[in-house]
Design an enzyme around this catalytic site. Structure first.
Site, short mmCIF file in Angstrom:
data_model
loop_
_atom_site.label_atom_id
_atom_site.label_comp_id
_atom_site.label_asym_id
_atom_site.label_seq_id
_atom_site.Cartn_x
_atom_site.Cartn_y
_atom_site.Cartn_z
N GLU A 140 0.81 -1.22 0.00
CA GLU A 140 0.00 0.00 0.00
C GLU A 140 0.84 1.27 0.00
O GLU A 140 0.82 2.05 0.97
CB GLU A 140 -0.96 -0.01 1.19
N GLU A 187 -5.46 -8.50 0.57
CA GLU A 187 -6.15 -8.16 1.84
C GLU A 187 -7.60 -7.87 1.54
O GLU A 187 -7.94 -7.13 0.62
CB GLU A 187 -5.57 -6.90 2.49
O1 IFM Z 1 -4.32 -3.25 9.07
C1 IFM Z 1 -4.24 -2.70 7.80
C2 IFM Z 1 -3.07 -3.24 7.03
O2 IFM Z 1 -1.86 -3.07 7.71
C3 IFM Z 1 -2.95 -2.56 5.69
N1 IFM Z 1 -4.20 -2.60 4.98
C4 IFM Z 1 -5.38 -2.21 5.69
C5 IFM Z 1 -5.50 -2.95 7.00
C6 IFM Z 1 -6.77 -2.52 7.76
O3 IFM Z 1 -6.75 -1.15 7.98
#
Ligand code: IFM
Length: 455
Positions: A178, A362
């Site tokens: 990210e 994710e």
């Molecule tokens: O916890 C985070 C993760 O570290 C990165 N993506 C989003 C998740 C939830 O906010």
């Protein structure tokens, strides 16, 4: 109050891609969010140690000092993970744990990851390893962090070193997690470490993150030719209830700023020019050859998706976020909007002819979970997972090459500025005792994967 669907089971339809044994199902975590042990075995301070220890920066003043104590409890965590019948685990390496201040390997820190990856492999789990999930060594931030071009070269050295050390133990390397959050929240809004607040810093930081990524890809390929190499981007769906041209442009700009800011340089070797209308004067310094390095072909693209944002025009060049009423939300306040995932995947497939295979690296949600009589009934999460996996299936049926899906997260953990209050895990963690309890979602996923394996 919006009622939540009362899905009792986790049983994908018979024609779902989820039943395909080659479709990878895994769970994900990140180093700073679970490891703790921030002072052990030569680990250096990271920007998150410093930021979270600064009063007012995190909810309740929480820090990652102990987190889930995974650094010590990893054997138990590997057992739990393997008991879920998942095929893969996505983790990250803590840069300040494995590299000394003068750029030499820290063998004690590296030994931790070697043991962990070896144990995962022994359990038959595929290993998806992210090199940078936001924990920059503080000594590099002291020299300007990602706003300083030199950090991109330091990152490439780290990638080179660690991929030599761990070659053969990793199925897939992701350079960055990210970069949008690192650049925008770290250097633009200041919500994340290191807490800088200037969009000019954010755009320059993004350029250096992506440059570091491109430089790292070359080392990873050379040092570990069997492994896949990619990057992980968070993407957002933006829509507007205002159907006027201004409203629709606002929604378009939202997605441009969240998605195309990262995907265009990676897949088209250029930044979208409309960014500089949104942020006049914030164009980064780009040197000759940078965009070719950034656009080095990828084996896979990781996509992290969580929610939709409703926007309206701000009457000038930008947009303003306006919360929709009466929609289902998570403990984070994020709207539950599975259709956004399908929509974005299909759009990327259409807009980027060279789009590599995708993994959803994710997806998941925070709920205010508690253990009652030894059980955690996280009904909303089960429903959330069902609906988002159906969206992934729909995207696959529309022709998008999605190869796998990782639940965020394996266990409750340090949710950055929100500390430990927000629980994203399919395994509950009692932070006082470090007891792990499988939530109902984890049990249902486990049952499904056993059925899938048996068919
Ligand atoms: O916890 C985070 C993760 O570290 C990165 N993506 C989003 C998740 C939830 O906010």
């Amino acid at each position: 109050m919006v009622s939540v669907a009362n899905d009792e089971t986790f049983t994908p339809p018979a024609d779902s891609v989820l039943w395909n044994k080659d479709f990878l199902i895994g769970a994900a975590t990140a180093a700073y969010q679970i490891e703790g042990a921030i002072h052990e075995d030569g680990r250096l301070p990271s920007i998150w140690d410093i930021f979270s220890a600064t009063p007012g920066k995190t909810l309740a003043g929480d820090t990652g000092e102990f987190a889930c104590d995974h650094y010590h409890r990893w054997p138990e965590d590997v057992e739990l993970l393997a008991s879920l019948n998942v095929g893969a685990y996505r983790l990250s390496i803590s840069w300040p744990r494995v590299m000394t201040i003068d750029g030499q390997p820290n063998e004690q820190g590296i030994a931790f990851y070697r043991k962990l990856l070896t144990a995962l492999r022994a359990k038959g789990l595929k290993t998806y390893v992210t090199l940078y999930h936001w924990d920059l060594p503080q000594h590099l931030e002291d020299k300007g962090g990602w706003v300083n071009r030199d950090t991109a070269y330091r990152f490439a050295e780290y990638a080179d070193m660690i991929s030599r050390k761990l070659a053969g133990l990793v199925d897939a390397w992701a350079t960055l997690n990210e970069p949008w959050c690192s650049a925008m929240h770290g250097y633009g809004t200041g919500h994340h470490a290191p807490g800088k607040k200037d969009v000019v810093f954010a755009t320059q930081a993004m350029h250096h993150l992506l440059l570091g990524h491109g430089l790292a890809v070359r080392h990873l390929r050379a040092n570990d030719p069997q492994a896949q190499v990619g990057i992980v981007a968070n993407v957002g769906r933006g829509t507007s209830t205002d159907s006027s041209a201004a409203g629709q442009r606002a929604a378009w700009l939202f997605e441009l700023q969240h998605n195309n800011w990262i995907l265009d340089p990676l897949l088209k070797k250029s930044y979208p020019s409309a960014l500089w209308e949104l942020w006049p004067g914030a164009e980064p310094t780009i040197l000759a050859g940078d965009m070719d390095i950034i656009g080095t072909p990828l084996d896979f693209l990781g996509i992290n998706y969580y929610f939709r944002t409703n926007v309206v025009s701000d009457g000038k060049h930008g947009y303003t976020e306006v919360d929709l009423e009466g929609v289902e939300r998570t403990q984070m306040g994020w709207e539950v909007y599975p259709e956004g995932l399908r929509h974005l995947l299909v759009g990327f497939h259409r807009d980027y002819p060279n789009l590599p295979p995708i993994y959803i690296t994710e997806n998941g949600m925070a709920t205010d979970d508690a253990v009652v009589d030894g059980e955690v009934n996280d009904q909303q999460r089960i429903s959330f997972l069902n609906r988002h996996l159906a969206a992934v299936d729909a995207a696959v049926k529309a022709g998008v090459d999605v190869r796998g899906y990782f639940i965020w997260s394996l266990m409750d953990n340090f949710e950055w500025a929100f500390g430990y209050e927000r629980r994203f895990g399919i395994i509950h963690v009692d932070y006082a005792t470090q007891k792990r309890t499988l939530k109902r979602s984890a049990k249902l996923v486990t049952e499904f994967l056993a059925q899938r394996a048996a068919q």
